[in-house]
Design a protein around this motif. Structure first.
Motif, short mmCIF file in Angstrom:
data_model
loop_
_atom_site.label_atom_id
_atom_site.label_comp_id
_atom_site.label_asym_id
_atom_site.label_seq_id
_atom_site.Cartn_x
_atom_site.Cartn_y
_atom_site.Cartn_z
N ILE A 112 0.83 -1.19 0.00
CA ILE A 112 0.00 0.00 0.00
C ILE A 112 0.87 1.25 0.00
N GLY A 113 0.47 2.26 -0.76
CA GLY A 113 1.17 3.54 -0.77
C GLY A 113 0.32 4.63 -0.15
N ASN A 114 0.88 5.80 0.02
CA ASN A 114 0.10 6.90 0.59
C ASN A 114 -1.07 7.31 -0.29
N HIS A 115 -0.94 7.15 -1.62
CA HIS A 115 -2.03 7.56 -2.50
C HIS A 115 -3.23 6.62 -2.43
N GLU A 116 -3.05 5.45 -1.88
CA GLU A 116 -4.20 4.58 -1.70
C GLU A 116 -5.18 5.16 -0.66
N PHE A 117 -4.74 6.18 0.09
CA PHE A 117 -5.60 6.85 1.06
C PHE A 117 -6.20 8.14 0.50
N TYR A 118 -5.96 8.45 -0.76
CA TYR A 118 -6.27 9.78 -1.29
C TYR A 118 -7.74 10.02 -1.61
N LYS A 119 -8.59 9.02 -1.51
CA LYS A 119 -10.02 9.28 -1.72
C LYS A 119 -10.52 10.27 -0.67
N ALA A 120 -9.80 10.35 0.44
CA ALA A 120 -10.18 11.28 1.50
C ALA A 120 -10.06 12.74 1.08
N TRP A 121 -9.36 13.02 0.00
CA TRP A 121 -9.20 14.39 -0.48
C TRP A 121 -10.29 14.79 -1.47
N SER A 172 1.74 0.85 5.45
CA SER A 172 1.30 1.88 6.38
C SER A 172 -0.11 1.59 6.87
N GLU A 173 -0.33 1.72 8.18
CA GLU A 173 -1.63 1.41 8.78
C GLU A 173 -2.46 2.65 9.08
N LYS A 174 -1.86 3.82 8.94
CA LYS A 174 -2.60 5.04 9.26
C LYS A 174 -2.26 6.15 8.27
N TYR A 175 -3.18 7.10 8.18
CA TYR A 175 -2.96 8.29 7.34
C TYR A 175 -3.28 9.53 8.19
#
Length: 778
Positions: A112-121, A172-175
């Motif tokens: 997993i990368g940081n952009h996998e969390f980017y739907k939050a933006w 990464s487990e958190k953003y």
């Protein structure tokens, strides 16, 4: 990849070194061509698939086709994070579409990368970029679950064996939802790190490499992780622990992406305590100036494993040719210390912090109150407000671009030597903004430059022959990120510190001056004469200070550590200064007095305390905020006797959390009710034996994995259970001095005194707990 937020996201929306014998960089080896590798596999990252993005689709497809021509029988394909740009279902679907149409190894592994969390933006209705409404209904769990479902991976971190070689994948487990200061960096829980320790031991041999994959690199290792790209200097929040673990296994080869720096750049594979290699980016490679190379450029790595050595080749997928960088890692490898990793400042080395004598605004309750001896209280202009902010972990001054605080000029605000300190975050990087200033051809100030994205310290200095502004600068800043900037001038040089680290020095001998124009000092604006102002700030300010001397580097470090560990209790904060029932936290969980709880001064505590007689207590009505998934519970207390069960603070009865004194053992117990994946139970930690009429400070933290107990700042016990704080169906109130029962009843009443009670919605770390206790001693 962190910088993609400000560059690629916007675009999407509209020479041989002298190296140790175990490590060679060159253009290939004919002997290697003759020898058949034991296994081979490509490593790519940052493919950034996005619906309707033809370029990402084509580059990924072309990369797979090129790698297949190199070797159609590779043992595996590793895609090491940032599979997507926004982590949406349709982005993953595009990735799978390409994988179905283009040839590739049967085994595909992902991280997993940081952009996998980017739907939050993204705005959930329009799909457009909406940072002001972050996280837009998206949780970290939602992002992780979507990643697992769409990749078919069973877990976020896992391991595989390929032809008797160990492959370990971390994630990464958190953003930013958990903690905005996480930024784009990887968060590895203690559970994941403990799992890694156990996996590294399996069949470990110094002669055989262990391949480890994590999207983010460790700072100050491969090219693009030093101050040439400041946003990449941390990248892994637990980098110290990770480095310590991996240093025990120098045969580890750690593959990363994230920076986008092309593997064709020198030093993209390095060896220190272990080996590290960066794969660049399929979608958007960067050059060594930290800028996109543009066009159809695309690159990655191809790895061949032989007996006692690993060959890493850098590939240009666009030109379908090898870069000149080919690295050979020989095993066994003994490892060596990384000389590039800067030592962090040790702030606690200073004997005592220096107090700001001219200005000290902390915004605990007021926007205009100065707690320094100078008592330079200000005047509100507009509507500057004070409110709690999670990123700072305390109350801050909130500025809307129109409001500010003005402090009238006086002779004390015009010293010849100076330290200026500000803790702040900017909501936007779109205009000149002054955090804290006394400028207009005068004195000193901090000003943000939107052209360079840097904060500048402007100090007007009168020298022997000339007078001028001496200007020092920070590295580029990011919006909505908390920084602490300190500038000192000692009559010889202006020194700039960012988050405790020295970042700039400008020598010029003289003394601070006003250049003939005397203006006020202002917070959130650049003051003009006659009460005017410009360069208004939009953002938050956690601290401003002015000292009449230049702090040393050690003192600046001490200040930084204090701020880092200063966290305000956001759910409950009872201090008992004047009231038994007043909560000073942002939640305002005021209580109800039951019986006759008193507030009076006690010399053992050195302050006012809550006095309890075994019948009286304070009851705080239950609400959803008092039922967090993770928590810190803290109290300072003394017991008059040790003869009965007594609860200093509790929300128990098969529910939540609490502290209970056990007269049989003479110990205080923390009871935290945890709901796990398969069962729910009380997790209990215990202090050493206590004494009557003795003041103790006890803290218990639960982070979703571990319950840790501290007594007087020191860790004394811990228990592990994965889950979240919960109840067994019985929801009760929170009480101070008793164990609450349903229907307003209570038991286990306390006889003694309580100095404070605090409840936080997060688990404090050991340094924050130590700082809490140290603050009490002062």
């Amino acid at each position: 990849m962190q910088k993609l937020m400000k560059l690629s996201l916007i675009a999407a929306l509209s020479a041989t070194l002298l190296l140790p014998t175990s490590f060679r960089s060159g253009q290939g080896n004919t002997a290697e061509a003759a020898e058949k590798p034991l296994i081979s596999f490509p490593v790519i990252s940052d493919i950034h698939m996005m619906q309707n993005d033809y370029i990402s689709e084509k580059k990924f497809s072309d990369a797979l086709k090129d790698l297949n021509k190199i070797n159609s029988k590779s043992d595996a394909l590793i895609i090491n994070g940032d599979l997507t740009t926004f982590g949406r279902n349709e982005d993953y679907d595009l990735m799978q579409k390409v994988l179905k149409s283009a040839p590739h190894p049967k085994k595909v592994f992902y991280t997993i990368g940081n952009h996998e969390f980017y739907k939050a933006w993204l705005d959930p209705k329009t799909g457009s970029n909406s940072p002001d409404s972050f996280p837009n209904g998206e949780t970290e769990k939602m992002s992780i679950d979507r990643y697992l479902k769409k990749t078919g991976m069973q877990k976020l971190y896992y391991d595989q064996w390929i032809n008797d070689h160990h492959f370990i994948f971390l994630g990464s487990e958190k953003y930013r939802q958990s903690d905005p200061t996480n930024g784009e960096d990887a968060f590895l829980s203690q559970t994941q790190l403990d799992w890694l320790k156990s996996k590294l031991k399996e069949k470990a041999s110094a002669n055989k490499p262990i391949f480890l994959f994590l999207h983010q690199p460790i700072g100050y290792t491969v090219a693009g992780t030093d101050m040439s790209a400041p946003e990449n200097t941390r990248s892994v929040i637990q980098y110290k622990q990770l480095t310590e673990i991996l240093a025990q296994y120098p045969q580890v080869v750690y593959f990363s992406g994230h920076t986008h720096w092309s593997p064709g750049i020198a030093k993209q594979t390095v060896q220190y305590e272990f080996s590290m290699s960066n794969s660049g980016s399929v979608r958007d490679p960067y050059n060594d100036k930290d800028r996109p190379t543009g066009g159809m450029n695309s690159d990655g790595l191809y790895v061949q494993v032989y007996k006692n050595k690993v060959v890493i080749k850098a590939r240009d997928f666009n030109k379908k040719q090898w870069y000149k960088q080919t690295y050979t890692l020989n095993f066994p490898y003994k490892g060596k210390k990384n000389p590039n990793q800067p030592s962090e400042p040790e702030p606690l080395a200073c004997i005592a912090p220096v107090k700001a004598d001219l200005v000290d605004y902390r915004f605990e309750k007021s926007a205009i109150e100065d707690s320094s001896p100078g008592k330079n209280n200000g005047i509100s202009v507009g509507t500057p407000t004070v409110q709690y902010d999670q990123a700072f972990g305390k109350n801050v001054l909130v500025l809307d671009g129109k409001s500010y605080v003005r402090i009238k000029d006086n002779a004390g605000l015009r010293p010849e030597a100076l330290t200026l300190t500000a803790q702040y975050s900017l909501d936007t990087l779109e205009g000149t903004q002054d955090i804290f200033a006394k400028n207009q051809n005068s004195d000193y100030g901090f000003e943000f430059n939107p052209a360079t994205k840097q904060l500048e310290a402007w100090f007007y200095v009168k020298g022997d022959k000339e007078s001028k502004y001496v200007i020092a600068m920070t590295p580029p800043l990011k919006a909505k990120t908390v920084y602490t900037t300190v500038a000192t001038y000692d009559g010889k040089e202006l020194v700039m510190y960012q988050d405790g680290v020295k970042v700039d020095t400008q020598p010029f001998k003289g003394k601070l001056s006003n250049g003939g124009t005397i203006v006020d000092l202002a917070i959130g604006v650049d003051p003009e004469p006659e009460d005017g102002a410009r360069s208004n700030m939009t953002g938050k300010v956690g601290l401003v200070q002015v000292y009449s001397k230049a702090l040393t580097q050690e003192q600046v470090g001490c200040l930084q550590q204090q701020l880092k560990n200063q966290v305000t209790a956001d759910l409950v904060n009872y201090r008992f200064d004047t009231s038994a029932t007043e909560d000073s936290s942002q939640a305002k969980n005021n209580g109800i007095a039951v019986g006759n709880p008193l507030v009076q001064f006690d010399p053992s505590f050195g302050k006012n305390v809550l006095v309890l007689d075994g019948k009286s207590y304070v009851r705080i009505k239950d609400n959803a905020g008092l039922r967090p998934d993770t928590v810190t519970l803290a109290t300072q207390f003394s017991l008059d006797n040790m003869e009965s069960v007594q609860d200093p603070v509790a929300k128990n009865q098969s529910s939540d959390y609490g502290f209970e004194f056990n007269p049989a053992t003479k110990k205080l117990e923390a009871w935290f009710y945890v709901k796990g994946d398969t069962d729910s139970q009380y997790v209990i930690t215990i202090t050493p034996e206590l004494k009557a009429k003795t003041v103790y400070t006890v803290v218990a933290t639960y982070d979703g994995h571990d319950l840790i107990m501290y007594l007087n700042g020191a860790k004394v016990d811990s228990k592990s259970m994965k889950g979240k704080i919960s109840s067994a169906g019985d929801i009760v109130d929170l009480t101070i001095g008793a164990d609450p029962e349903k229907d307003d009843g209570a038991r286990s009443n306390m006889i003694g005194k309580i100095g404070f009670v605090k409840v936080y919605s997060k688990a404090l770390n050991k340094d924050q707990v130590a700082a809490l206790f140290a603050g009490l001693q002062k």
